[in-house]
Design an enzyme around this catalytic site. Structure first.
Site, PDB file in Angstrom:
ATOM      1  N   GLU A   1       2.009 -62.163  62.074  1.00  0.00           N
ATOM      2  CA  GLU A   1       3.148 -61.679  61.586  1.00  0.00           C
ATOM      3  C   GLU A   1       3.011 -60.076  61.713  1.00  0.00           C
ATOM      4  OE1 GLU A   1       4.923 -63.378  58.378  1.00  0.00           O
ATOM      5  OE2 GLU A   1       5.114 -65.404  59.315  1.00  0.00           O
TER       6      GLU A   1
ATOM      7  N   GLU B   1       2.725 -71.613  61.856  1.00  0.00           N
ATOM      8  CA  GLU B   1       3.242 -71.839  60.504  1.00  0.00           C
ATOM      9  C   GLU B   1       4.471 -72.456  60.649  1.00  0.00           C
ATOM     10  OE1 GLU B   1       3.058 -68.306  57.735  1.00  0.00           O
ATOM     11  OE2 GLU B   1       1.215 -68.034  58.462  1.00  0.00           O
TER      12      GLU B   1
HETATM   13  C1  GBH Z   1       4.475 -66.108  56.165  1.00  0.00           C
HETATM   14  O1  GBH Z   1       5.530 -65.241  56.342  1.00  0.00           O
HETATM   15  C2  GBH Z   1       2.925 -65.725  56.010  1.00  0.00           C
HETATM   16  O2  GBH Z   1       2.350 -65.930  57.181  1.00  0.00           O
HETATM   17  C3  GBH Z   1       2.414 -66.551  54.933  1.00  0.00           C
HETATM   18  O3  GBH Z   1       1.161 -65.752  54.474  1.00  0.00           O
HETATM   19  C4  GBH Z   1       3.152 -66.974  53.787  1.00  0.00           C
HETATM   20  O4  GBH Z   1       2.422 -67.418  52.854  1.00  0.00           O
HETATM   21  C5  GBH Z   1       4.418 -68.066  54.333  1.00  0.00           C
HETATM   22  O5  GBH Z   1       5.124 -67.289  55.531  1.00  0.00           O
HETATM   23  C6  GBH Z   1       5.530 -68.083  53.431  1.00  0.00           C
HETATM   24  O6  GBH Z   1       6.038 -67.102  52.798  1.00  0.00           O
HETATM   25  O7  GBH Z   1      11.972 -59.409  52.275  1.00  0.00           O
HETATM   26  O8  GBH Z   1      12.385 -60.961  50.391  1.00  0.00           O
HETATM   27  O9  GBH Z   1      13.553 -61.288  52.352  1.00  0.00           O
HETATM   28  C7  GBH Z   1       6.625 -65.844  56.385  1.00  0.00           C
HETATM   29  C8  GBH Z   1       7.768 -64.998  56.907  1.00  0.00           C
HETATM   30  C9  GBH Z   1       9.454 -63.254  56.569  1.00  0.00           C
HETATM   31  C10 GBH Z   1       8.923 -64.459  54.696  1.00  0.00           C
HETATM   32  C11 GBH Z   1       9.969 -62.131  55.909  1.00  0.00           C
HETATM   33  C12 GBH Z   1       9.397 -63.317  53.798  1.00  0.00           C
HETATM   34  C13 GBH Z   1      11.219 -61.790  54.034  1.00  0.00           C
HETATM   35  C14 GBH Z   1      11.375 -61.797  52.510  1.00  0.00           C
HETATM   36  N1  GBH Z   1       8.281 -63.919  55.939  1.00  0.00           N
HETATM   37  N2  GBH Z   1      10.284 -62.748  54.749  1.00  0.00           N
HETATM   38  S1  GBH Z   1      12.513 -60.663  51.563  1.00  0.00           S
END
Ligand code: GBH
Length: 492
Positions: free
Chosen positions: A209, A398
């Site tokens: 990511e 994922e």
């Molecule tokens: C993934 O990210 C990660 O790779 C993993 O490590 C993680 O545990 C998992 O997913 C679950 O989160 O700024 O508050 O609106 C997930 C994709 C995209 C999730 C951005 C959080 C923004 C949060 N992410 N998103 S916020």
């Protein structure tokens, strides 16, 4: 301690398996047949392709713990989590799920699901405590032990080289990803790991990511290293991260064995046609290309789009033609983390050719406020990637959701919200594979509850519940759902 941390009887009761780990119902006499008897469509005939790879995913900092063990250096996440006010429950991952010590038990958890593949990440600061220089052989030993255990249990390893735990030494010395020195250091680390583990690891992911580490780490400051850079600095970080990916691809090919396979694990910005019309589908494809300009688009096309450069203006990243050649080094597959729809797209008669529909306040979400359920993302994201860039091999690296995961009176965690989410996403994945979108495998996030970055331990994504005090693992009902799906090779 193998498999004893939750009671076997409880596990068997929840999952419908005998205490010996054998299914109580054989697959043939299970629900698929019941469906037939009840006059429901036989879902086995609409299953996944033969040989479809089912797995689970984790990352080093989120599960390992043992942050001071065997000469591991500090990572930017150690420092960030120990800085006041960064993690919602004031926690850190010093011990996390203690996977470093419990990895054998954890491999049994995967095996109990019937999974055949495991995506994990390697902690760079275990291997190079100072980021560069002399490797720490004891650091890699942990992954040697893990690989032995995976192999002994028939589990194919997929290794991510960077899941955000940058050695703090590189942050201190070079400003981390603000400098291309870090991109080069990443390639040296990748070369070392491919040389040592490439005899057993056939699939490597470079960076997990890119967009989240760029935006949340360097724009919003919500993730390590907690920076809030200017737009031009942020675009330079984005470029340096893409360059790190490309340099690592080349390093892995140069130092790994022949036939080693490598690609990114991207959470591509997902663009869904709001209504399935040819015009909206085309608009969603154009949006996918533009909104991923600094990531998948430049990796697969070797250039920034005109719109990206025009919009950036004087803030455009400084780069050379050689950089672009490196960034677009040929890859063997694209890994995609798919959680949610980022945008619903409507075709429009404007310069870009599309409108991004604003999300109504009433749009639902899962336990995490950001996680909008939109299972059709699981169909459109791989389809767009395959079509736009003629990608022949895709892995879903994922997919999953957090839940409140409270045990019921009988002690079972009936996480039917997670099952509902997974069933719907997998149904759309099945639509994709049945139409020939080349998705080869699926890694469910996550095997077990873990340190969910700035949400600490408050968001649980696991198929297995982890008691972070005792470290005891307990299967949730969704573990049974996933096991049944894998056994049928069709959505359960
Ligand atoms: C993934 O990210 C990660 O790779 C993993 O490590 C993680 O545990 C998992 O997913 C679950 O989160 O700024 O508050 O609106 C997930 C994709 C995209 C999730 C951005 C959080 C923004 C949060 N992410 N998103 S916020």
């Amino acid at each position: 301690m193998p498999f004893k941390r939750f009671s076997r009887r409880q596990f068997a009761r929840i999952t419908g398996w005998s205490a010996l780990g054998m299914p109580v119902l054989s697959v043939g006499s299970g629900l698929a047949d019941q469906g037939k008897e009840n006059g429901l469509p036989d879902r086995r005939t609409s299953g996944f392709p033969d040989g479809f790879l089912w797995g689970t995913a984790t990352s080093s900092y989120q599960i390992e713990g043992a942050v001071n063990k065997d000469g591991r250096g500090r990572s930017i996440w150690d420092v960030f989590a120990h800085t006041g006010g960064t993690i919602s429950d004031h926690s850190n991952a010093d011990t996390a799920a203690d996977h470093f010590h419990l990895y054998k038990e954890d491999v049994q958890l995967m095996k109990a699901l019937g999974a055949k593949a495991y995506r994990f990440s390697i902690a760079w600061p275990r291997v190079f405590p100072e980021g560069t220089g002399s490797p720490n052989p004891k650091g890699l030993d942990f992954y040697n032990r893990l690989l032995d255990e995976l192999s002994a249990n028939g589990m194919e390893p997929f290794a991510t080289l960077y899941h955000w735990d940058l050695p703090q030494a590189l942050q201190d010395r070079h400003g981390g990803w603000t400098s291309r020195e870090t991109s080069k250091a990443f390639a040296d680390y990748a070369a070392h790991v491919a040389g040592r583990l490439g005899d057993r690891v056939k699939h490597f992911f470079t960076i997990n990511e890119c967009s989240r580490l760029v935006h949340l780490g360097h724009g919003l400051g919500a993730d390590a290293p907690g920076l809030k850079l200017s737009p031009s600095e942020l675009k330079q970080v984005r470029h340096n991260v893409a360059l790190g990916h490309g340099l690592a691809v080349q390093a892995i090919r140069a130092h790994g064995r022949a036939g080693i396979r490598v690609g990114p694990a991207e959470n591509a910005v997902s663009c869904i046609p709001a209504i399935e019309t040819p015009a909206n589908i085309r608009a969603a494809e154009m949006a996918t290309r533009e909104l991923n300009a600094g990531y998948l688009t430049v990796m697969l096309e070797g250039r920034y789009t005109d719109a990206y450069l025009a919009q950036a203006g004087k803030d455009a990243p400084k780069h050379t033609a050689e950089d672009l050649r490196i960034i677009s080094s040929p890859i063997d597959f694209v890994g995609l983390n798919v959680y949610m729809p980022d945008h619903y797209v409507v075709a429009a008669d404007n310069e870009r050719g599309f409108t991004l529909a604003p999300f109504p306040a009433s749009f639902p979400h899962m336990n995490a406020a950001w996680l909008r359920p939109g299972p059709e993302a699981m169909y459109w994201v791989p389809r767009h990637v395959a079509k736009l860039w003629n990608v022949k091999s895709i892995y879903i690296t994922e997919n999953g959701t957090s839940g409140s995961d409270q045990p019921a009176a009988d002690g079972t965690i009936y996480d039917v919200d997670r099952i509902m989410y997974l069933r719907n996403y997998l149904t759309h994945l099945q639509r994709a594979t049945s139409e020939g979108v080349p998705v080869l495998g699926y890694f469910l996030w996550s095997l077990m509850d873990n340190f969910e970055w700035s949400d600490g331990y408050e968001q649980r994504f696991g198929l297995y519940h982890v008691d972070f005090g005792t470290k005891r693992r307990t299967p949730k009902l969704s573990a049974s759902f996933y096991r049944e799906t894998i056994a049928r090779n069709a959505v359960a």
